[in-house]
Design an enzyme around this catalytic site. Structure first.
Site, PDB file in Angstrom:
ATOM      1  N   ASN A   9       0.866  -1.175   0.000  1.00  8.28           N
ATOM      2  CA  ASN A   9       0.000   0.000   0.000  1.00  8.28           C
ATOM      3  C   ASN A   9       0.905   1.228   0.000  1.00  8.28           C
ATOM      4  O   ASN A   9       1.508   1.556   1.005  1.00  8.28           O
ATOM      5  CB  ASN A   9      -0.890  -0.045   1.261  1.00  8.28           C
ATOM      6  CG  ASN A   9      -1.752   1.187   1.408  1.00  8.28           C
ATOM      7  OD1 ASN A   9      -1.802   2.040   0.516  1.00  8.28           O
ATOM      8  ND2 ASN A   9      -2.435   1.301   2.537  1.00  8.28           N
ATOM      9  N   LYS A  11       0.145   4.280  -0.209  1.00  6.24           N
ATOM     10  CA  LYS A  11      -0.460   5.452   0.444  1.00  6.24           C
ATOM     11  C   LYS A  11      -0.185   6.717  -0.392  1.00  6.24           C
ATOM     12  O   LYS A  11      -0.125   6.630  -1.617  1.00  6.24           O
ATOM     13  CB  LYS A  11       0.030   5.577   1.891  1.00  6.24           C
ATOM     14  CG  LYS A  11      -0.189   4.264   2.686  1.00  6.24           C
ATOM     15  CD  LYS A  11       0.026   4.399   4.168  1.00  6.24           C
ATOM     16  CE  LYS A  11      -0.186   3.065   4.848  1.00  6.24           C
ATOM     17  NZ  LYS A  11      -0.045   3.126   6.296  1.00  6.24           N
ATOM     18  N   HIS A  95      -9.480   0.838   5.221  1.00  5.39           N
ATOM     19  CA  HIS A  95      -8.192   1.057   5.881  1.00  5.39           C
ATOM     20  C   HIS A  95      -8.398   1.988   7.078  1.00  5.39           C
ATOM     21  O   HIS A  95      -9.223   2.901   7.026  1.00  5.39           O
ATOM     22  CB  HIS A  95      -7.195   1.675   4.892  1.00  5.39           C
ATOM     23  CG  HIS A  95      -5.793   1.651   5.416  1.00  5.39           C
ATOM     24  ND1 HIS A  95      -5.343   2.574   6.329  1.00  5.39           N
ATOM     25  CD2 HIS A  95      -4.763   0.801   5.194  1.00  5.39           C
ATOM     26  CE1 HIS A  95      -4.080   2.287   6.636  1.00  5.39           C
ATOM     27  NE2 HIS A  95      -3.704   1.210   5.961  1.00  5.39           N
ATOM     28  N   GLU A  97      -6.785   4.402   8.123  1.00  7.01           N
ATOM     29  CA  GLU A  97      -6.611   5.837   7.823  1.00  7.01           C
ATOM     30  C   GLU A  97      -7.871   6.405   7.181  1.00  7.01           C
ATOM     31  O   GLU A  97      -8.216   7.568   7.390  1.00  7.01           O
ATOM     32  CB  GLU A  97      -5.368   6.030   6.925  1.00  7.01           C
ATOM     33  CG  GLU A  97      -4.085   5.799   7.731  1.00  7.01           C
ATOM     34  CD  GLU A  97      -2.920   5.229   6.945  1.00  7.01           C
ATOM     35  OE1 GLU A  97      -2.919   5.277   5.709  1.00  7.01           O
ATOM     36  OE2 GLU A  97      -2.000   4.706   7.611  1.00  7.01           O
ATOM     37  N   GLU A 167      -5.102  -5.166  10.584  1.00  3.62           N
ATOM     38  CA  GLU A 167      -4.077  -4.148  10.800  1.00  3.62           C
ATOM     39  C   GLU A 167      -4.341  -3.443  12.121  1.00  3.62           C
ATOM     40  O   GLU A 167      -5.161  -2.512  12.181  1.00  3.62           O
ATOM     41  CB  GLU A 167      -4.107  -3.112   9.665  1.00  3.62           C
ATOM     42  CG  GLU A 167      -3.796  -3.670   8.304  1.00  3.62           C
ATOM     43  CD  GLU A 167      -3.249  -2.586   7.372  1.00  3.62           C
ATOM     44  OE1 GLU A 167      -2.173  -2.792   6.815  1.00  3.62           O
ATOM     45  OE2 GLU A 167      -3.892  -1.527   7.236  1.00  3.62           O
ATOM     46  N   GLY A 173       2.709   2.133  10.877  1.00  5.13           N
ATOM     47  CA  GLY A 173       3.642   3.253  10.742  1.00  5.13           C
ATOM     48  C   GLY A 173       4.369   3.622  12.024  1.00  5.13           C
ATOM     49  O   GLY A 173       4.993   4.668  12.112  1.00  5.13           O
ATOM     50  N   SER A 213       3.670  -2.296  10.328  1.00  7.45           N
ATOM     51  CA  SER A 213       5.127  -2.358  10.508  1.00  7.45           C
ATOM     52  C   SER A 213       5.733  -3.708  10.109  1.00  7.45           C
ATOM     53  O   SER A 213       6.640  -4.202  10.786  1.00  7.45           O
ATOM     54  CB  SER A 213       5.511  -1.988  11.939  1.00  7.45           C
ATOM     55  OG  SER A 213       5.122  -0.652  12.221  1.00  7.45           O
TER      56      SER A 213
HETATM   57  P1  13P Z   1       3.209   0.266   7.753  1.00  8.70           P
HETATM   58  O1  13P Z   1       3.755  -1.009   7.145  1.00  8.70           O
HETATM   59  O2  13P Z   1       3.931   1.491   7.334  1.00  8.70           O
HETATM   60  O3  13P Z   1       3.069   0.133   9.241  1.00  8.70           O
HETATM   61  O4  13P Z   1       1.715   0.441   7.177  1.00  8.70           O
HETATM   62  C1  13P Z   1       0.828  -0.619   7.241  1.00  8.70           C
HETATM   63  C2  13P Z   1      -0.381  -0.270   6.492  1.00  8.70           C
HETATM   64  O5  13P Z   1      -1.143   0.593   6.873  1.00  8.70           O
HETATM   65  C3  13P Z   1      -0.631  -0.967   5.219  1.00  8.70           C
HETATM   66  O6  13P Z   1      -1.909  -0.729   4.748  1.00  8.70           O
END
Ligand code: 13P
Length: 250
Positions: A9, A11, A95, A97, A167, A173, A213
C-alpha cells in the site's frame, strides 16, 4: 494450503516518475512466486502507467480506495468502474486511515465492498483495533463488529473475492509490530467469525493478511503463523529491496 498474498500500500507516496522507477525495479527483481501473489497499490494518478509496466508480469494492480456510487456529482471521487478501466483487480477498503482521518463508517465501507464486488473488483478489507481498545481488552469485540458490519449481506459465493487484512492501528507506521502470537490470535479469531457467518470451507479458504510495521526482519516469523496468509505492507513497500525481501520471506 492457502496461497500467501503480499500487497504493498503506497499510500500518499510516489509521483508518476517515482512510481514507474519503483515498479520497474520490483518487476526486474521479482522472485518466482509459485502460487503466491503480489499486489501493488499506487496512488490513483499512477495506476494506468504502473499497469502498463506490470502487464506481462505476475504483479497485480490494486487501488487504495473508491467511491460507492457509479457516477454523479461527487467532485474528486473515483468509481469502481474507473479503477477497472485502468487495470485494477483489487481495491483496499476500510483502511484505518480512511476510517479515522476520513470518518468512514462500517456502513459506508460495507456499501463500498458491495459495489466493488458487483464490478468484479476483489477487495482487501481492513479491520483492526486502536491501542486504547487493545489495552481495555476489547480487541475481539471491535474486530468482530468491523467484520460483521463490513461483510453485512455479502453472500458466501462472494467471499472468495475478499481478503481480510488485520491491521492493528497501533502497529501502523509506528515500528511497533504485533508479536506473531498476538497477530495469530486475532487472525484465528477472524477465521472463526468467517466460520460462524459462512462455513468451515469458506473459513479455511479465506486469505487473512497481517499489516502494521511489516519489515524484512519480522516478515518470515509473522508469515509462518498458521492463520497469517500474507502481509499488507506500508513503509517497507516503498523501497524495492525491502519489499522484495518481504516477498522472499514467503
Ligand atoms: P506500515 O507497514 O507502514 O506500518 O503500514 C501498514 C499499512 O497501513 C498498510 O496498509
Amino acid at each position: 494450503m492457502r496461497k500467501k498474498v503480499i500487497a504493498g500500500n503506497w499510500k500518499l507516496n510516489n509521483d508518476l516518475n517515482e512510481s514507474l522507477s519503483l515498479v520497474s525495479e520490483l518487476k526486474s527483481k521479482l522472485p518466482d512466486l509459485g502460487l503466491n501473489e503480489v499486489i501493488v497499490c499506487p496512488p490513483y494518478t499512477s495506476l494506468e502507467s504502473v499497469n502498463a509496466v506490470i502487464k506481462d508480469s505476475p504483479i497485480k494492480l490494486g487501488a487504495q480506495n473508491m467511491h460507492e456510487a457509479d457516477s454523479g456529482a461527487y467532485t474528486g471521487e473515483i468509481s469502481a468502474q474507473m479503477l477497472k478501466s485502468v487495470g485494477c483487480e483489487y481495491v483496499i477498503l476500510g483502511h484505518s486511515e480512511r476510517r479515522t482521518i476520513f470518518n468512514e463508517s462500517d456502513e459506508l465501507i460495507n456499501l463500498k465492498v458491495k459495489k466493488a464486488l458487483s464490478k468484479q473488483l476483489q477487495v482487501i478489507f481492513c479491520v483492526g483495533e486502536t491501542l486504547e481498545e487493545r489495552e481495555s481488552g476489547v480487541t475481539n469485540k471491535v474486530v468482530e463488529e468491523q467484520v460483521k458490519k463490513g461483510l453485512n449481506e455479502i453472500p458466501e459465493s462472494e467471499i472468495k473475492n475478499i481478503i481480510i487484512a488485520y491491521e492493528p492501528v497501533w502497529a501502523i507506521g509506528t515500528g511497533k509490530t504485533a508479536t506473531p502470537g498476538q497477530a495469530q490470535e486475532v487472525h484465528q479469531f477472524i477465521r472463526s467469525l468467517v466460520r460462524n457467518y459462512y462455513s468451515e470451507v469458506t473459513a479455511q479458504n479465506i486469505i487473512i493478511q497481517y499489516g502494521g510495521s511489516v519489515k524484512p526482519d519480522n516478515a518470515s516469523e509473522l508469515l509462518s503463523q498458521p492463520d497469517i496468509d500474507g502481509a499488507l505492507v506500508g513503509g517497507a513497500c516503498l523501497k524495492s529491496d525491502s519489499f522484495i525481501q518481504i516477498i522472499k520471506a514467503v
